[in-house]
Design an enzyme around this catalytic site. Structure first.
Site, PDB file in Angstrom:
ATOM      1  N   GLY A 169     -23.888   4.809 112.105  1.00 51.72           N
ATOM      2  CA  GLY A 169     -23.718   3.369 112.235  1.00 51.72           C
ATOM      3  C   GLY A 169     -22.482   2.920 112.993  1.00 51.72           C
ATOM      4  N   LYS A 229     -15.439  -0.218 113.731  1.00 47.03           N
ATOM      5  CA  LYS A 229     -16.514   0.056 112.782  1.00 47.03           C
ATOM      6  C   LYS A 229     -16.236   1.368 112.038  1.00 47.03           C
ATOM      7  CE  LYS A 229     -20.176  -2.225 115.448  1.00 47.03           C
ATOM      8  NZ  LYS A 229     -21.538  -2.069 116.005  1.00 47.03           N
ATOM      9  N   LYS A 269     -28.691   1.596 130.801  1.00 46.27           N
ATOM     10  CA  LYS A 269     -29.063   0.824 129.617  1.00 46.27           C
ATOM     11  C   LYS A 269     -28.044  -0.289 129.417  1.00 46.27           C
ATOM     12  CE  LYS A 269     -28.666   2.159 125.224  1.00 46.27           C
ATOM     13  NZ  LYS A 269     -28.931   2.760 123.900  1.00 46.27           N
ATOM     14  N   ASP A 309     -30.668   0.336 100.373  1.00 44.55           N
ATOM     15  CA  ASP A 309     -30.288  -0.760 101.252  1.00 44.55           C
ATOM     16  C   ASP A 309     -29.911  -1.941 100.366  1.00 44.55           C
ATOM     17  OD1 ASP A 309     -30.861  -1.508 104.457  1.00 44.55           O
ATOM     18  OD2 ASP A 309     -30.792  -3.239 103.108  1.00 44.55           O
TER      19      ASP A 309
END
Length: 315
Positions: free
Chosen positions: A213, A219, A67, A158
């Protein structure tokens, strides 16, 4: 050279249902744990200041995949997806190319599917309600997979109210605040990981958190204190400790290897899961190539069985 199938975004999603993705993902963790499916470490190629590329190979059940995927956070401003790429499938016995798949849809399915796999293994008995923080592509598929596995009702949050409302309407859930989402039995954080959405004060006894996430260096969706306050689990220690939700706590010396259990070990019955009903469990998902292999294999099987149409090319 024989023809190679090309499955676009819609074809992949038509080929692999949420239920099939969940079952395939769980089996992938077990196969990897038994050593039947193998993968080398994920390779990052920095493309600052725009983003990064990742190369993710894996092999199992007669197939080999690679990938090639990106994470370019500025893309939406240009009308492009943050995540794009291609997944190549080869016959592991001859090396013959078999198929090319849209990597964005594969990633969305396997990211979503691991949410109920981890929740079933680590959530408390009777856990049902869902809180979703982040309703983008991956958040939407996490919610769809949780709903397909019997979880709900849920609260969708969100920063873009229209995204939360659209997903909630689709699933029969409701849009709400971040605080309402963080009150659920099973909470999934599926943001870009650029800013913290979970602190230690948000944790409640008996909850399970899927942190989906933070999948690369720099991150984080939770504060170091929140991470260190939980019973910790991950998909793979090497990735999670260097480029996942665990990284900050590891670097600060608050979390060491013996505090973190691999999800595959829990699924295989080799390690305990939730310490008790009042514990707060956290699963750090960085995304594994064996998960991509599971979705790709299911998609290729659907194409070979005539359950989904695909374009073909001759290389």
């Amino acid at each position: 050279m024989p023809e190679v199938a090309v499955l676009d975004h819609d074809a992949v999603l038509a080929a692999v249902s949420p239920r099939a993705a969940i079952d395939a993902t769980r089996e992938a963790f077990l196969r990897h744990r038994r050593g039947e499916w193998v993968m080398p470490a994920k390779v990052y190629l920095d493309a600052s200041p725009h983003g990064d590329f990742r190369a993710m190979p894996a092999l199992g059940d007669g197939l080999a995949i690679l990938k090639w995927i990106s994470s370019f956070p500025r893309n939406p401003a240009a009308g492009l997806p943050t995540v794009m790429g291609v997944l190549l499938v080869s016959d592991a016995r001859t090396s013959q190319p078999v198929a090319m798949l849209d990597a964005r849809s594969v990633t969305a399915l396997r990211t979503g599917a691991v949410a109920p796999v981890a929740a079933r293994a680590l959530g408390r008995e009777g856990a049902a309600s869902v809180g979703l923080v982040g309703c983008g592509l991956h958040g939407a598929w996490a919610a769809r997979c949780l709903a397909a596995d019997g979880y709900g009702p849920g609260v969708c949050f969100d920063p873009r109210p229209e995204a939360a409302e659209a997903l909630a309407s689709e699933l029969g859930w409701r849009a709400g605040t971040r605080e309402e989402a963080l009150d659920a039995d099973v909470v999934c954080c599926v943001t870009p990981g650029a800013e913290v959405v979970l602190d230690a004060g948000d944790l409640h006894p008996g909850q399970h958190y899927n942190m989906l996430g933070a999948d690369g260096p720099g991150k984080a969706e939770a504060t170091i204190g929140a991470v260190a306050s939980c019973a910790l689990f991950c998909d793979e220690w090497a990735q999670a400790s260097h480029g996942g939700e665990l990284t900050g706590a590891v670097e600060e010396g608050l979390v060491e290897r013996d505090r973190v259990t691999d999800l595959g070990a829990v699924l295989a019955g080799e390690a305990p899961g939730r310490p008790g009903p009042e514990a707060v469990t956290m699963f750090d998902s960085t995304g594994l190539a064996i998960q991509d292999l599971a979705i790709a294999a299911a998609a290729v099987a659907a194409w070979r069985d005539g359950r989904v149409a695909a374009q073909t090319v001759t290389l």
